[in-house]
Design an enzyme around this catalytic site. Structure first.
Site, PDB file in Angstrom:
ATOM      1  N   HIS A 327      -8.224  35.975   9.597  1.00 21.59           N
ATOM      2  CA  HIS A 327      -7.132  36.453  10.448  1.00 21.59           C
ATOM      3  C   HIS A 327      -6.225  35.288  10.779  1.00 21.59           C
ATOM      4  CE1 HIS A 327      -5.040  38.411  13.754  1.00 21.59           C
ATOM      5  NE2 HIS A 327      -5.451  39.540  13.219  1.00 21.59           N
ATOM      6  N   ASP A 384     -10.844  45.379  10.371  1.00 21.29           N
ATOM      7  CA  ASP A 384     -10.933  46.292   9.227  1.00 21.29           C
ATOM      8  C   ASP A 384     -12.289  46.273   8.523  1.00 21.29           C
ATOM      9  OD1 ASP A 384      -8.280  47.223   9.398  1.00 21.29           O
ATOM     10  OD2 ASP A 384      -7.570  45.356   8.527  1.00 21.29           O
TER      11      ASP A 384
END
Ligand code: ACO
Length: 451
Positions: A327, A384
């Site tokens: 991320h 996710d």
């Protein structure tokens, strides 16, 4: 040579939300001269050097490909501390909201900055129910898509089309109508998403039911058949509600920045949200939840070992990523991933499902968390990584996963669009560039160009 003397913590003061940012300065040395640039400090002590005057004073701009160091705005909505794994909406920790709140309440919180009173919440719910139907003519628009059209394409096109049925609301920003406008978009996007699914399946669209709350109503439109009502399991409703809460906002990510960018041109809410849907579609952003399931399925069906797959991920020439990992902001656990992993175990146990993909996901995570490649680069599971496994267990098809993300993100996008429109000093967003193409050259007639 340009150098920046950072302000020390003693020279900066904290600003409180809503008050004018405290201006101290950072000194920039440039070609033997010095200029002072103001510094803005957030309520969580994040410090930003305000470079708005840099070009005017020096002729230089800053260059930050991918915006990793660029604060595009100040915002009161969401706080992330990526190093500490903290996510808060309007000050409330995501863990508490996921456990105690509901998606509709969180939407209200994001939009208006405070948790609603019982009366305000009921009023907002009534708005959502009132605006749940799409215009019948939109069903014809839906019929025009080919059977294999990606649901995200349908969603963005249908949102733009839905705006055409509300010409008065497309005219200009009016904050008195924010609750109504937000309810129209949130409620209709849900109806459109379920209709897009039915269209892809070649089944008749199911109308929303006024007596069902937001998430149960969505599951009804997804899974009921004519004369055969689907009875949503409260555990599934809760799990989906939680997924929507976890996706509801994430400050200046790619799709939200897109919404803000489009909104800064004073584009209407439908156009701005449709643009956000398109940005979210990308596999490095919201599309990653589909990619995770594709990756796990390939590993499972190909009988590949976790170690062999991980070797490919680490081999830079193989061009393979561990999807659902990494991320831009989180350099520690994504707090949303922790919550989803727990929910995943709970939902699968409740449904009595043993999903081999969950086993593979857990093995990949275990290996990654011990492997120096991932540890050194601070790569952890993101939101996710496990969300697709829960949605799969609920019977939601893979190509709808990013649509589910979009439904969850709508309140965040609307809140940012509102913030852009409420900013009295707001300007159209327009980055600059450093040009690296050919310098001035004369036009060459076609007969003189190389054959
Ligand atoms: N698998 C393998 N290596 C990775 C991964 C990954 N998932 N993510 C990052 N890396 C590596 C990069 O190759 C790079 O290595 P290098 O330093 O040797 O060149 C290093 O880690 C830093 O990564 P960047 O790509 O610079 O990180 P960036 O902040 O630009 O990208 C992103 C973040 C897009 C999320 C990236 O981690 C990624 O592609 N992850 C997989 C896709 C994904 O899960 N996206 C969902 C993000 S969450 C969301 O949008 C909802």
């Amino acid at each position: 040579m340009l150098s920046i003397e950072k302000p020390t913590t003693e020279t900066i003061k904290r600003t409180t939300s809503g008050s004018a940012p405290v201006s101290k300065t950072a000194t920039v040395s440039f070609d033997g001269k010095s200029i002072d640039l103001p510094v803005t400090v957030g309520t969580e002590n994040e410090v930003g050097i305000d470079i708005a005057q840099l070009r005017a004073k020096t002729g230089w701009i800053t260059l930050d490909d991918g915006y990793g160091n660029t604060g595009a705005c100040t915002s009161d909505i969401t706080f992330i501390d990526g190093e500490a794994g903290i996510l808060r909406y309007r000050g409330y920790p995501i863990e508490e909201l996921a456990e105690k709140s509901t998606f509709v309440e969180v939407a209200y919180l994001l939009l208006f900055g405070e948790l609603p009173s019982a009366a305000q919440l009921q009023d907002f719910r009534d708005h959502l129910t009132h605006y749940q139907f799409i215009h019948e003519d939109l069903r014809h628009t839906l019929q025009g898509f080919p059977p294999a059209a990606p649901p995200m394409a349908i969603l963005s096109a249908m949102i733009t089309a839905a705006g055409c049925f509300e010409p008065a609301l497309m005219e200009g920003f009016d904050d008195h109508r924010t609750a109504e406008l937000a309810a129209r978009v949130m409620s209709r996007v849900r109806t459109i998403a379920a209709a897009a699914y039915k269209k892809a399946k070649g089944r008749p669209m199911i109308y929303p039911k006024s007596d069902l709350p937001y998430v149960a109503n969505f599951l009804h439109m997804m899974f009921s058949k004519p004369y055969m009502d689907y009875q949503p399991d409260p555990e599934m409703v809760r799990a989906l509600d939680q997924i929507f809460i976890l996706h509801a906002d994430h400050e200046q990510n790619c799709s939200t920045s897109t919404v803000r960018m489009v909104g800064s041109a004073k584009a209407n809410l439908w156009a701005s949200i449709a643009a956000g849907v398109c940005a979210l579609w990308g596999p490095l952003h919201g599309g990653a939840n589909m990619e995770v399931i594709d990756m796990l399925t390939r590993i499972h069906q190909g009988g590949e070992s976790v170690s062999s797959f991980m070797a490919k991920v680490k081999d830079k020439t193989a061009n393979v990523k561990l999807m659902g990992f990494g991320h831009r902001v989180y350099k520690n656990f994504d707090p949303r991933a922790k919550i989803i992993k727990t929910a995943c175990d709970r939902v699968l146990a409740k449904l009595g499902i043993h999903d081999p993909l969950l086993d593979i996901a857990k093995q990949l995570e275990e290996v990654a968390l011990r492997d120096s490649y991932f540890v050194e680069r601070k790569l952890y599971p993101n939101v996710d990584f496990y969300s697709g496994i829960i949605m799969r267990a609920m019977g939601i098809p893979t190509d709808m996963f990013t649509v589910m993300f979009a439904i969850g993100r709508i309140p965040g996008w609307i809140s940012h669009w509102r913030e852009v429109n409420l900013n009295p000093n707001g300007r159209i967003n327009r980055p600059r560039q450093i040009y690296t193409g050919p310098t001035n050259r004369a036009y060459v007639p076609i007969e003189q160009r190389p054959k």
